[in-house]
Design a protein around this motif. Structure first.
Motif, PDB file in Angstrom:
ATOM      1  N   ALA A   1      24.479  45.549  33.718  1.00  0.00           N
ATOM      2  CA  ALA A   1      24.568  46.082  33.085  1.00  0.00           C
ATOM      3  C   ALA A   1      23.514  45.024  32.006  1.00  0.00           C
TER       4      ALA A   1
ATOM      5  N   GLY B   1      28.522  41.718  39.870  1.00  0.00           N
ATOM      6  CA  GLY B   1      29.523  41.639  38.824  1.00  0.00           C
ATOM      7  C   GLY B   1      30.032  43.128  38.486  1.00  0.00           C
ATOM      8  N   GLY B   2      30.444  43.589  37.731  1.00  0.00           N
ATOM      9  CA  GLY B   2      31.496  44.500  37.500  1.00  0.00           C
ATOM     10  C   GLY B   2      32.398  44.476  37.287  1.00  0.00           C
ATOM     11  N   LYS B   3      33.595  45.030  36.613  1.00  0.00           N
ATOM     12  CA  LYS B   3      34.522  43.851  36.347  1.00  0.00           C
ATOM     13  C   LYS B   3      34.790  44.272  37.756  1.00  0.00           C
TER      14      LYS B   3
ATOM     15  N   VAL C   1      27.059  48.294  29.076  1.00  0.00           N
ATOM     16  CA  VAL C   1      27.201  49.132  30.666  1.00  0.00           C
ATOM     17  C   VAL C   1      26.112  49.922  31.301  1.00  0.00           C
TER      18      VAL C   1
ATOM     19  N   ASP D   1      24.335  43.058  37.339  1.00  0.00           N
ATOM     20  CA  ASP D   1      24.138  42.320  35.908  1.00  0.00           C
ATOM     21  C   ASP D   1      23.142  41.717  35.575  1.00  0.00           C
TER      22      ASP D   1
ATOM     23  N   ILE E   1      27.772  43.002  25.705  1.00  0.00           N
ATOM     24  CA  ILE E   1      27.326  43.446  27.237  1.00  0.00           C
ATOM     25  C   ILE E   1      27.369  44.702  26.907  1.00  0.00           C
TER      26      ILE E   1
ATOM     27  N   THR F   1      30.337  35.679  30.691  1.00  0.00           N
ATOM     28  CA  THR F   1      30.954  36.838  31.380  1.00  0.00           C
ATOM     29  C   THR F   1      31.869  36.738  32.687  1.00  0.00           C
ATOM     30  N   GLY F   2      32.754  37.633  32.902  1.00  0.00           N
ATOM     31  CA  GLY F   2      33.327  37.501  34.834  1.00  0.00           C
ATOM     32  C   GLY F   2      34.428  36.335  34.450  1.00  0.00           C
TER      33      GLY F   2
ATOM     34  N   GLU G   1      36.798  50.401  33.832  1.00  0.00           N
ATOM     35  CA  GLU G   1      35.254  50.889  34.073  1.00  0.00           C
ATOM     36  C   GLU G   1      35.046  52.268  35.148  1.00  0.00           C
TER      37      GLU G   1
ATOM     38  N   ASP H   1      37.420  38.260  34.549  1.00  0.00           N
ATOM     39  CA  ASP H   1      37.634  38.598  35.704  1.00  0.00           C
ATOM     40  C   ASP H   1      38.362  37.916  36.281  1.00  0.00           C
TER      41      ASP H   1
ATOM     42  N   ASN I   1      29.031  46.410  39.242  1.00  0.00           N
ATOM     43  CA  ASN I   1      27.195  46.434  38.578  1.00  0.00           C
ATOM     44  C   ASN I   1      26.184  44.966  39.195  1.00  0.00           C
TER      45      ASN I   1
ATOM     46  N   ALA J   1      28.443  35.788  36.622  1.00  0.00           N
ATOM     47  CA  ALA J   1      29.695  36.761  37.525  1.00  0.00           C
ATOM     48  C   ALA J   1      30.093  36.377  38.167  1.00  0.00           C
TER      49      ALA J   1
ATOM     50  N   ILE K   1      22.783  42.198  30.040  1.00  0.00           N
ATOM     51  CA  ILE K   1      23.817  41.195  29.100  1.00  0.00           C
ATOM     52  C   ILE K   1      22.866  40.058  28.425  1.00  0.00           C
TER      53      ILE K   1
ATOM     54  N   ASN L   1      33.968  41.870  40.104  1.00  0.00           N
ATOM     55  CA  ASN L   1      34.653  40.580  40.125  1.00  0.00           C
ATOM     56  C   ASN L   1      35.993  40.031  40.043  1.00  0.00           C
TER      57      ASN L   1
HETATM   58  O1  RIB Z   1      33.337  41.770  33.140  1.00  0.00           O
HETATM   59  C1  RIB Z   1      31.764  41.339  32.673  1.00  0.00           C
HETATM   60  C2  RIB Z   1      31.790  42.599  33.590  1.00  0.00           C
HETATM   61  O2  RIB Z   1      31.802  43.354  32.693  1.00  0.00           O
HETATM   62  C3  RIB Z   1      30.091  42.281  33.947  1.00  0.00           C
HETATM   63  O3  RIB Z   1      29.547  41.545  35.059  1.00  0.00           O
HETATM   64  C4  RIB Z   1      29.895  43.165  33.734  1.00  0.00           C
HETATM   65  O4  RIB Z   1      28.793  43.822  34.746  1.00  0.00           O
HETATM   66  C5  RIB Z   1      29.825  44.178  32.749  1.00  0.00           C
HETATM   67  O5  RIB Z   1      30.940  45.159  33.852  1.00  0.00           O
END
Ligand code: RIB
Ligand code: NA
Length: 296
Positions: free
Chosen positions: A92, A37-39, A106, A12, A104, A237-238, A136, A241, A10, A279, A94, A42
């Motif tokens: 996302a 970002g995005g789990k 998404v 962010d 957050i 954040t992150g 996700e 992850d 993602n 992230a 945030i 990350n």
């Molecule tokens: O875990 C954090 C992430 O969750 C962020 O980077 C966001 O993109 C969501 O996926």
């Protein structure tokens, strides 16, 4: 260590606010910025920065955000196996407050198109030492990846985040389940002791406790606490992850001792990440984690 991550990417958009707004309320941000970002993304960055040979399967849109995420992942040293689909790259929104806590939202976008693994993608699962998954990505794809990994002897690390129901066969197929307290409670169901309920599926379970460290559990064994470090959080954040990717990179050998060692490394990596904004930009390298641990 060969780590394969299948998961979300993602862009962010992060707003720094004094406090999270209540329903119907408008607040002014002290600033905003966009970060990768995005789990899944990350976790892949955390694994590669922790020294693992890292591949990442992700679905991106044919747009600027997709180009940016692909370029940043490759610049980080990840072997990106991306599909470009006819949907916008995931985003996302945030909000981060003064204490570093966040809220957050998404929009999955292209991530929802990560359906059915191709022959080459299944081959990548089989070739990895550790497969890392989160929620996700469509659950059918997660379940398929778990089946392929089991058949090939690839270890499965499942991060059941964000909180969502997971079919028992998927939990049974995981070697290690990593969840925070809320996800653990939601998966275990009301009234159950989360560690007891989750290890009953036959997987090892790591419950992350934020500043409280983590609890490592194995079927039939007493849980082992792993302490965290006292740091000033700027942006969490992150952090989860970072923990998951670092854990996968550090996981070598079997048994509770191997789990506790990987958890110790992952806890330090996460403690560094919360002291930095964003992230992906906050995720530390192996060197940084070593220096941080040596200094404590
Ligand atoms: O875990 C954090 C992430 O969750 C962020 O980077 C966001 O993109 C969501 O996926
Ligand atoms: Na951070």
């Amino acid at each position: 260590m060969r780590v394969l991550v299948i998961g979300s990417a993602n862009l962010d958009l992060v707003y720094e606010v004094e406090r999270l707004p209540a329903p119907g309320e408008t607040v002014l941000a002290a600033g905003s910025a966009s970060y990768a970002g995005g789990k899944g993304n990350n976790q892949a960055v955390a694994a590669v920065r922790a020294g693992a040979d890292t591949r990442f399967i992700a679905a991106l849109g044919r747009d600027d955000a997709g180009d940016r995420l692909a370029a940043e992942a490759r610049a980080a040293g990840i072997t990106l196996l991306d599909r470009r689909v006819d949907a916008s790259t995931g985003t996302a929104a945030i909000l981060v407050d003064r204490r570093g806590e966040n809220s957050i939202v998404v929009d999955s976008g292209a991530n929802a198109r990560l359906t059915d693994l191709s022959a080459a993608e299944r081959e990548a699962v089989a070739a990895a030492d550790v497969l890392v998954l989160q929620l996700e990505t469509p659950l059918d794809t997660v379940a398929e990846a778990v089946r392929v990994a089991r058949a090939a002897g690839t270890r499965v690390v499942l991060n059941a985040a964000p909180a969502a129901p997971v079919p028992p066969p998927v939990l049974r197929g995981a070697d290690v389940l990593i969840v925070n307290e809320h996800e653990a409670a939601a998966l275990a169901g009301p009234g159950a002791d989360p560690m007891t309920a989750l290890t009953a599926h036959g997987c090892a379970v790591v419950i992350t406790l934020g500043a409280g460290g983590a609890l490592v559990g194995s079927p039939g064994e007493d849980p082992v606490p792993v302490l965290s470090y006292t740091v000033d959080a700027v942006d969490t954040t992150g952090a989860g992850d970072t923990f998951v990717g670092a854990f996968a990179a550090a996981l070598s050998g079997d048994g509770v001792e191997a789990l506790v060692a990987a958890t110790g490394f992952a806890t330090a990596a996460a403690a560094i990440s919360v002291q930095r904004k964003g992230a992906v930009p906050s995720i530390p390298t192996l060197e940084e984690v070593r220096e941080f641990r040596d200094a404590r």
